[in-house]
Design an enzyme around this catalytic site. Sequence first.
Site, short mmCIF file in Angstrom:
data_model
loop_
_atom_site.label_atom_id
_atom_site.label_comp_id
_atom_site.label_asym_id
_atom_site.label_seq_id
_atom_site.Cartn_x
_atom_site.Cartn_y
_atom_site.Cartn_z
N LYS A 13 0.84 -1.21 0.00
CA LYS A 13 0.00 0.00 0.00
C LYS A 13 0.87 1.25 0.00
CE LYS A 13 -1.99 -1.01 3.93
NZ LYS A 13 -1.32 -2.29 4.24
N ARG A 88 -9.53 1.27 8.35
CA ARG A 88 -9.13 -0.10 8.65
C ARG A 88 -10.23 -0.87 9.36
NH1 ARG A 88 -3.46 0.61 8.76
NH2 ARG A 88 -2.44 -1.41 8.93
N ARG A 127 11.85 -5.89 4.78
CA ARG A 127 11.56 -4.46 4.63
C ARG A 127 12.48 -3.62 5.50
NH1 ARG A 127 5.70 -2.10 5.45
NH2 ARG A 127 5.80 -3.25 7.40
N ARG A 160 11.16 -2.12 11.15
CA ARG A 160 10.10 -1.63 12.04
C ARG A 160 9.89 -2.59 13.22
NH1 ARG A 160 5.18 0.00 8.16
NH2 ARG A 160 4.08 -1.18 9.75
N ARG A 171 -0.86 -9.19 13.05
CA ARG A 171 -1.39 -8.13 12.19
C ARG A 171 -2.24 -8.73 11.06
NH1 ARG A 171 4.01 -5.29 10.73
NH2 ARG A 171 2.78 -4.08 9.26
P1 AP5 Z 1 4.88 -1.66 1.89
O1 AP5 Z 1 4.59 -0.77 0.74
O2 AP5 Z 1 5.69 -1.11 3.02
O3 AP5 Z 1 3.53 -2.34 2.40
P2 AP5 Z 1 2.29 -1.76 3.21
O4 AP5 Z 1 1.07 -2.37 2.61
O5 AP5 Z 1 2.36 -0.28 3.30
O6 AP5 Z 1 2.60 -2.47 4.59
P3 AP5 Z 1 2.52 -1.90 6.08
O7 AP5 Z 1 3.24 -2.88 6.96
O8 AP5 Z 1 2.98 -0.48 6.12
O9 AP5 Z 1 1.04 -2.02 6.33
P4 AP5 Z 1 0.32 -2.05 7.64
O10 AP5 Z 1 -1.05 -1.90 7.12
O11 AP5 Z 1 0.55 -3.22 8.50
O12 AP5 Z 1 1.05 -0.88 8.45
P5 AP5 Z 1 0.69 0.64 8.77
O13 AP5 Z 1 1.90 1.42 8.79
O14 AP5 Z 1 -0.45 1.08 7.89
O15 AP5 Z 1 5.60 -2.98 1.32
C1 AP5 Z 1 6.01 -4.01 2.20
C2 AP5 Z 1 7.40 -4.54 1.77
O16 AP5 Z 1 7.30 -5.19 0.51
C3 AP5 Z 1 8.44 -3.42 1.58
O17 AP5 Z 1 9.70 -3.91 1.96
C4 AP5 Z 1 8.38 -3.14 0.07
O18 AP5 Z 1 9.60 -2.62 -0.39
C5 AP5 Z 1 8.09 -4.53 -0.48
N1 AP5 Z 1 7.26 -4.49 -1.70
C6 AP5 Z 1 6.25 -3.62 -2.00
N2 AP5 Z 1 5.70 -3.91 -3.18
C7 AP5 Z 1 6.36 -5.02 -3.65
C8 AP5 Z 1 6.24 -5.83 -4.82
N3 AP5 Z 1 5.31 -5.58 -5.75
N4 AP5 Z 1 7.07 -6.90 -4.94
C9 AP5 Z 1 8.01 -7.17 -3.99
N5 AP5 Z 1 8.17 -6.45 -2.86
C10 AP5 Z 1 7.36 -5.39 -2.68
O19 AP5 Z 1 0.12 0.48 10.23
C11 AP5 Z 1 0.96 0.07 11.29
C12 AP5 Z 1 0.16 -0.03 12.58
O20 AP5 Z 1 -0.39 1.28 12.90
C13 AP5 Z 1 -1.06 -0.94 12.53
O21 AP5 Z 1 -0.73 -2.28 12.79
C14 AP5 Z 1 -1.95 -0.31 13.61
O22 AP5 Z 1 -1.51 -0.70 14.89
C15 AP5 Z 1 -1.67 1.18 13.45
N6 AP5 Z 1 -2.65 1.83 12.55
C16 AP5 Z 1 -2.36 2.45 11.36
N7 AP5 Z 1 -3.48 2.92 10.79
C17 AP5 Z 1 -4.51 2.58 11.61
C18 AP5 Z 1 -5.91 2.76 11.55
N8 AP5 Z 1 -6.51 3.39 10.52
N9 AP5 Z 1 -6.66 2.28 12.58
C19 AP5 Z 1 -6.09 1.65 13.62
N10 AP5 Z 1 -4.76 1.42 13.73
C20 AP5 Z 1 -3.98 1.89 12.74
MG MG Z 2 2.74 1.09 4.88
#
Ligand code: AP5
Ligand code: MG
Length: 213
Positions: A13, A88, A127, A160, A171
């Site tokens: 994402k 989410r 990552r 992270r 997660r």
């Molecule tokens: P990346 O682009 O980093 O993936 P992502 O989908 O952004 O993954 P996140 O871990 O950031 O998602 P998340 O939803 O768990 O975390 P968030 O920060 O939102 O890609 C992942 C890896 O793959 C990278 O190394 C990248 O380089 C690689 N990659 C990408 N595309 C690729 C491809 N096509 N092929 C190969 N490799 C590839 O949330 C973190 C925490 O915050 C949550 O767990 C929660 O506790 C809290 N939080 C955030 N938002 C909310 C909300 N709205 N409500 C409640 N809690 C929340």
């Molecule tokens: Mg992310």
Amino acid sequence: MKIIMLGAPGAGKGTQAKMIAEKYSIPHVSTGDIFRANIKNGTELGKQAKEYMDAGKLVPDELTVKILLDRVAQEDCANGYVLDGFPRTIPQAEVLEDALKKLGDQIDYAINVDVPDENIVRRMSGRRACLKCGATYHIEHIPPKQEGICDTCGSELVLRDDDKPETVQKRLQVYHEQTQPLIDFYTERNILKAVDGTKDMKEVFNDIIAILG
Ligand code: AP5
Ligand code: MG
């Protein structure tokens, strides 16, 4: 243009949202990045959010919704934005929908970046993230030019805290229980579009551009 990125943790994402934001000149709004910036700066919000994030749980809606609505009310969001990691939960989606409705507005696209669970854990352990500018890399697939250093801002890259395999499993479980129902929510509103997130990141981006026009 107002876009929501849906998908499991690690689906890509953030990677895609950054490219969309650049191409369409709209802000990339990531609630995860906002929380991580607050943790890094030691704010009260950061302290509260860290507890949940490190456990792989969602930060409560009460904390999350206000932050997001404040952010999208800022001037740079007037012509649209790409939301990454919000909504989410169904209640978060309803609050956003109501807030936009009051402005006579709505989300244009919800893009589901589809990646099966098996691929996720492998991706996350490789990552590396920049806590300053939010850029993400992968030690095999998308390495930085200089090991451990962000190409964009020169800061140090880190694994992270929530990317440990056991936290990633939690997660994923939380994703299936609380976030996946949003796929039906946006399908019912006729704005859901799915892309195959297992493809190379550039191919995924091309598929997204084909949808957005
Ligand atoms: P990346 O682009 O980093 O993936 P992502 O989908 O952004 O993954 P996140 O871990 O950031 O998602 P998340 O939803 O768990 O975390 P968030 O920060 O939102 O890609 C992942 C890896 O793959 C990278 O190394 C990248 O380089 C690689 N990659 C990408 N595309 C690729 C491809 N096509 N092929 C190969 N490799 C590839 O949330 C973190 C925490 O915050 C949550 O767990 C929660 O506790 C809290 N939080 C955030 N938002 C909310 C909300 N709205 N409500 C409640 N809690 C929340
Ligand atoms: Mg992310």
